[in-house]
Write an enzyme that holds these catalytic residues in place. Structure first.
Site, PDB file in Angstrom:
ATOM      1  N   ARG A   1      56.171   2.611  65.572  1.00 11.31           N
ATOM      2  CA  ARG A   1      57.208   2.970  64.607  1.00 11.31           C
ATOM      3  C   ARG A   1      58.588   2.476  65.055  1.00 11.31           C
ATOM      4  O   ARG A   1      58.879   2.462  66.241  1.00 11.31           O
ATOM      5  CB  ARG A   1      57.229   4.492  64.422  1.00 11.31           C
ATOM      6  CG  ARG A   1      55.940   5.041  63.833  1.00 11.31           C
ATOM      7  CD  ARG A   1      55.882   6.554  63.885  1.00 11.31           C
ATOM      8  NE  ARG A   1      55.848   7.040  65.266  1.00 11.31           N
ATOM      9  CZ  ARG A   1      55.833   8.324  65.602  1.00 11.31           C
ATOM     10  NH1 ARG A   1      55.854   9.250  64.649  1.00 11.31           N
ATOM     11  NH2 ARG A   1      55.785   8.709  66.868  1.00 11.31           N
TER      12      ARG A   1
ATOM     13  N   ASP B   1      53.055   3.306  70.361  1.00  5.35           N
ATOM     14  CA  ASP B   1      53.791   3.754  69.175  1.00  5.35           C
ATOM     15  C   ASP B   1      54.430   2.533  68.527  1.00  5.35           C
ATOM     16  O   ASP B   1      55.249   1.847  69.150  1.00  5.35           O
ATOM     17  CB  ASP B   1      54.860   4.773  69.580  1.00  5.35           C
ATOM     18  CG  ASP B   1      55.440   5.526  68.403  1.00  5.35           C
ATOM     19  OD1 ASP B   1      55.387   5.012  67.267  1.00  5.35           O
ATOM     20  OD2 ASP B   1      55.951   6.645  68.613  1.00  5.35           O
TER      21      ASP B   1
END
Length: 205
Positions: A136, A134
């Site tokens: 983000r 991930d």
């Protein structure tokens, strides 16, 4: 010493936005970092945000799910749940980030699909492509929440990292509100990976 890039947030547009879920205001935001990065986000706001902590959803763009109704993931289902719950309360905020594939981009996400078809799970596929599971960081959504003057929110999310990111932005998460899609055969393995490898809080699964 904090060497993190500085973000400058700018509201680029605002307009009336009637939808099948209810009547919103729609906003466009631009975020410019002093390291040269540039991000955009769209926000839907319903009602007044003053008073008790409003419902907030931070949603990452998913073309395959949000637009094409993919059943490989739970993205569209979560988006609709969030809009329905905000509309039911008559107030709240949905932040829509351009973070396709947890930040790896659309074409790389399709490459990850190809690897998943060959047996990899969603985390393994990203890693085989050379990415973290991930990418983000949620700095832009944090700045947007501050722009709207929010000090406390009820966050629609199953992802504890989003809770942490909002709190790191200086905003209290008064409540984490589950955003649970139906468990379909086509996305059962995907949801299991999110729970077991990414720590998502998928109650009852």
């Amino acid at each position: 010493m904090n060497n993190s890039p500085t973000l400058q947030l700018q509201k680029a547009a605002e307009a009336d936005f009637p939808s099948q879920f209810g009547h919103f205001r729609i906003y466009g935001f631009e975020g410019r970092y002093d390291d040269g990065r540039f991000e955009e986000a769209v926000v839907l706001r319903m009602g007044a945000l003053e008073g008790p902590p409003p419902l907030v959803r931070i949603h990452s763009q998913c073309l395959t799910g949000d637009v094409f109704h993919s059943l490989r993931c739970d993205c569209r289902a979560q988006l609709e749940i969030a809009l329905e719950e905000i509309a039911a309360e008559g107030r709240g905020l949905l932040i829509y980030e351009h973070k396709e594939g947890r930040g790896i981009g659309l074409i790389n996400k399709l490459r990850a699909y190809e690897l998943q078809d060959a047996g990899a799970d969603t985390v393994e596929a990203n890693e085989r492509l050379g990415f973290e599971p991930d990418l983000r960081d949620y700095e832009l959504p944090g700045a947007i929440l501050r722009y709207f003057g929010l000090q406390s929110v009820r966050l629609l999310s199953n992802n504890p990292e989003k809770v942490g990111a909002v709190e790191r932005a200086g905003i209290e998460v008064a409540e984490r509100v589950p955003c649970l899609a139906d468990v379909l055969d086509s996305r059962e393995a995907y949801l299991r990976t999110k729970k077991e490898k990414m720590g998502h809080l998928l109650e009852g699964f």
